[in-house]
Design a protein around this motif. Sequence first.
Motif, short mmCIF file in Angstrom:
data_model
loop_
_atom_site.label_atom_id
_atom_site.label_comp_id
_atom_site.label_asym_id
_atom_site.label_seq_id
_atom_site.Cartn_x
_atom_site.Cartn_y
_atom_site.Cartn_z
N ALA A 184 -4.16 14.54 7.99
CA ALA A 184 -3.10 13.87 7.36
C ALA A 184 -3.27 12.57 6.40
O ALA A 184 -2.72 12.52 5.26
CB ALA A 184 -2.39 13.09 8.50
N ARG A 185 -4.41 12.08 6.51
CA ARG A 185 -4.87 10.90 5.82
C ARG A 185 -5.42 11.54 4.51
O ARG A 185 -5.25 10.67 3.55
CB ARG A 185 -6.16 10.00 6.34
N THR A 186 -5.70 12.59 4.20
CA THR A 186 -6.21 13.11 3.02
C THR A 186 -5.23 14.12 2.25
O THR A 186 -5.86 15.14 1.46
CB THR A 186 -7.56 13.79 3.19
N PHE B 170 0.97 -1.06 0.00
CA PHE B 170 -0.14 0.03 -0.08
C PHE B 170 0.99 1.08 0.12
O PHE B 170 0.49 2.30 -0.65
CB PHE B 170 -1.05 0.17 1.32
N ALA B 171 2.05 1.45 0.60
CA ALA B 171 3.02 2.48 0.59
C ALA B 171 3.42 2.50 -0.94
O ALA B 171 3.47 3.88 -1.21
CB ALA B 171 4.17 2.15 1.70
N MET B 172 3.52 1.45 -1.47
CA MET B 172 4.28 1.79 -2.87
C MET B 172 2.97 2.37 -3.83
O MET B 172 2.98 3.13 -4.68
CB MET B 172 4.56 0.30 -3.64
N VAL B 173 1.70 1.90 -3.35
CA VAL B 173 0.66 2.51 -4.21
C VAL B 173 0.42 3.99 -3.97
O VAL B 173 0.30 4.59 -4.97
CB VAL B 173 -0.69 1.63 -3.76
N VAL B 174 0.84 4.48 -2.85
CA VAL B 174 0.57 5.87 -2.74
C VAL B 174 1.74 6.38 -3.27
O VAL B 174 1.55 7.62 -3.97
CB VAL B 174 0.75 6.09 -1.06
N ASN C 91 -9.05 5.99 2.42
CA ASN C 91 -9.04 4.58 2.61
C ASN C 91 -7.80 3.84 2.59
O ASN C 91 -7.38 2.97 3.45
CB ASN C 91 -10.06 3.93 1.69
N ILE C 92 -6.83 4.26 1.74
CA ILE C 92 -5.57 3.73 1.68
C ILE C 92 -4.50 3.97 2.84
O ILE C 92 -4.32 3.20 3.48
CB ILE C 92 -4.78 4.13 0.31
N ALA C 93 -4.69 5.14 3.30
CA ALA C 93 -4.26 5.59 4.65
C ALA C 93 -4.66 4.65 6.06
O ALA C 93 -3.92 4.70 6.89
CB ALA C 93 -4.38 7.11 5.02
N LEU D 115 1.12 12.02 2.74
CA LEU D 115 0.88 10.72 2.30
C LEU D 115 2.24 9.95 1.79
O LEU D 115 2.71 9.14 1.78
CB LEU D 115 -0.30 10.30 1.79
N PHE D 116 2.47 10.77 0.55
CA PHE D 116 3.72 10.42 -0.15
C PHE D 116 4.97 10.23 0.75
O PHE D 116 5.84 9.36 0.40
CB PHE D 116 3.79 11.62 -1.34
N ALA D 117 5.17 11.24 1.58
CA ALA D 117 6.58 11.32 2.26
C ALA D 117 6.43 10.17 3.34
O ALA D 117 7.30 9.38 3.53
CB ALA D 117 6.79 12.53 3.09
N LEU D 118 5.23 9.96 3.67
CA LEU D 118 5.10 8.76 4.49
C LEU D 118 5.13 7.42 4.24
O LEU D 118 6.14 6.55 4.50
CB LEU D 118 3.75 8.90 5.26
#
Length: 447
Positions: free
Chosen positions: A356-358, A262-266, A289-291, A363-366
């Motif tokens: 943070a989730r949106t 999921f991190a790679m998806v983001v 949802n991904i977060a 999210l990219f940095a995370l």
Amino acid sequence: MSAAVLAKVRPEGELTDDLLRGVLAPPRWTVAALAVTFAGTLGLFAAIAYTVTTGIGVWGNNVPNVWAFGITNFVWWIGIGHAGTFISAFLLLLEQKWRSSINRFAEAMTLFAVAQAGLFPLLHMGRPWFFYWLMPYPATMDMWPQFRSPLTWDVVAVATYLLVSLLFWYLGLVPDLATLRDRAPTLRRRRVYAVFALGWSGSAAAWRRWRIGYGLLAGLATPLVVSVHSIVASDFATANLPGWHATVFPPYFVAGAILSGFAMVVTLLVPVRRLYRLEHVVTGRHLDNIAKMLLLTSWIVLYSYAAETYAAWRSDDPFERYVYLEARPLGAFAPLYWTTIACNCVAPQLLWSRRARTSPWLLFALSLAVQAGMWTERYMLVVSSQSRDFLPSSWRTFTPTVVDLALLGGTISFFAFLFLLFLRYVPLVPIAEMKHLQHELARERDG
């Protein structure tokens, strides 16, 4: 509901033109990006050629670190390859509407990640042209594979996963390939797309058969998502080395794989969404949802870290206690250990905040932090147990060579190159499914 999954409902012709723009009128930056990643891919093949012609002695591997860098990269890439099929198969069976905007490129990500993963054990064999010795082929030489070895299970599981994921991805593409067949600007491209569209007519009967086949493949792919990384975990769990011999490994590996996937998806989704102006189909609802999935799997991974450390502490095994309570948190591997904890367990706690989730770039940095943390976790797991086994006289520190680093960097370039080719020649959002989603949302709205 509709405002969250889709920013707005658009006429079908306008929606089709919009989603085909990236293929029929690709952005100019793709040429430069393809050139850069192709150069990195050439570097990968140069490193492979050097390894094959010289031998894997050019890697940093040596007794006792016989699995070291190559297997670290294999486990990392195969974990990344989990999220695509999870998003497509699991969420399809659960009838989650938000999957429709992101499933196509998540599936592509899976295929390209598994392809990178397969390179490392193949090269690690030393003589990759004998790869078929691991397959259950007719025993004409009276040499059967060792079926009690998880390494043999690995070959079968990964190959099956790759084949089913490829079929699942391709079947989902067929209606959109037919659209490209009808809209491509040149005769040559129309002919190429016609071949891959397999004569798709778009009739009611064709759609009925397509949905049956798609659902069957989703049902087949779902258990494979769990089984593949469970078997990879068994490679370690069945070995009698301190830090490896743990029954918690299969669920722990699956959770870690979904977290890194999921991190790679983001990582891919956020820039692609911005560059291709897809904010109207990949909305804040998708990011949210991904977060949440990242946060959930981060807690499962944290629980796994705590469980294996607690089990070592309560055991009477001094070797297990040394690895978990000294070597990793306080010894030579402490920087990697605390980096792993910070990236995989602490940083995702930011996602308790909806803001943070949106937030796309947060999210990219995370996501980059999580991927770094998952790689250091794999490295620490693979290397620390071999470096600090039962006999202090055999302890040895592993240091990767230039070839090791070139192979890792090269696979990242190769992955990016394949993904850019995918963006160049295939609609990254499934057009037919988006139209179907619009109809479903309209029916819900009209009651």
